[in-house]
Design a protein around this motif. Structure first.
Motif: not given
Length: 272
Positions: A197-208, A249-259, A261-265
């Motif tokens: 799932v993480l890879s899918e979000h990364i690829n879609v963001i980079a592609d778009n 937004d989907k990545l924000e819900l998945m990525v570790d808070d320590n990584y 770089p921005l305030p989460k919602y």
């Protein structure tokens, strides 16, 4: 007009009120337009009342006749429901009212024949002044969307994606480690699913983001400011802003808070 509390531009009995005007916005333009329309209407109203009086009617009767006529003519814009609802959009279409949904097309109202007659008849703006304002507002729109697109691309490429990739690498190391100690695949099945799932979000963001950059380049080559504004609206903002935002937004819900770089919602409301 519509219910007072659901209109960003409410008519409250004897005046219009602007609600929640942005810090970069200026009420002077809309106020100029409203006052000009009012002046034009009052001139027209007096002329029509005088014409009825000249036919032998009393002033009071003439006034009521013309007021009644105006109420009937303006009935299509009278609405007492929720002006933000889908119900009103459908009802407005049924009544034959316009519903322009994008800024570049909405700005065309400045250079319609009706607008030109209104402003020139009342000596407010000349036709060159209207055309200049139209062009300036289109250019301002282009620059704003251009800046937003560049910032969105930069944030995604230099902050969001690197953070997501770091977290992705952590999961990969975890899976490899579990394999090396001889645990069955079921022990890291959830990690693999998260990784997919993480890879899918990364690829879609980079592609778009890449596609958005190319769309900007195409839009920048357009000479007509109106066509350029429409291109930025439809081909840059319309096609890419929402999809990039969704996957970030989907990545924000998945990525570790320590990584991240921005305030989460949730951090905008609550401290960690």
């Amino acid at each position: 007009t519509d219910r007072n509390r659901t209109s960003p531009f409410a008519f409250t009995g004897n005046k219009f009120e602007f609600r929640a005007v942005g810090s970069a916005a200026n009420c002077a333009g809309p106020m100029t337009t409203i006052n000009t329309i009012m002046a034009e209407t009052l001139k027209k109203f007096k002329g029509e009342v005088d014409a009825v009086i000249e036919k032998g009617e009393k002033k009071e009767v003439a006034l009521m006749q013309i007021i009644q006529k105006y109420i009937v003519e303006s009935k299509a814009v009278l609405f007492e429901g929720d002006g933000y609802s889908e119900e009103w959009a459908k009802e407005a279409e049924k009544r034959g009212l316009g519903n322009v949904k994008t800024t570049p097309l909405a700005l065309d109202a400045f250079v319609t024949e009706q607008a030109k007659q209104l402003f020139t008849n009342n000596s407010i703006y000349s036709i060159p002044e209207l055309e200049a304002r139209h062009d300036i507002m289109l250019e301002a729109y282009v620059k704003k969307v251009q800046i937003e697109a560049r910032v969105m691309g930069d944030l995604a490429s230099t902050l969001i994606l690197p953070a997501a990739v770091k977290y992705q690498n952590d999961i990969i190391k975890n899976i490899v480690g579990l394999k090396e100690v001889g645990l069955p695949e079921s022990a890291y099945a959830n990690q693999k699913q998260i990784l997919e799932v993480l890879s899918e979000h990364i690829n879609v963001i980079a592609d778009n983001v890449e596609k958005m950059i190319e769309a900007r380049k195409v839009a920048n080559e357009i000479d007509s400011m109106r066509k350029k504004a429409i291109a930025y609206c439809d081909d840059v903002k319309g096609k890419y802003f929402d999809i990039i935002r969704y996957h970030v937004d989907k990545l924000e819900l998945m990525v570790d808070d320590n990584y991240w770089p921005l305030p989460k919602y949730r951090e905008l409301l609550f401290l960690r």
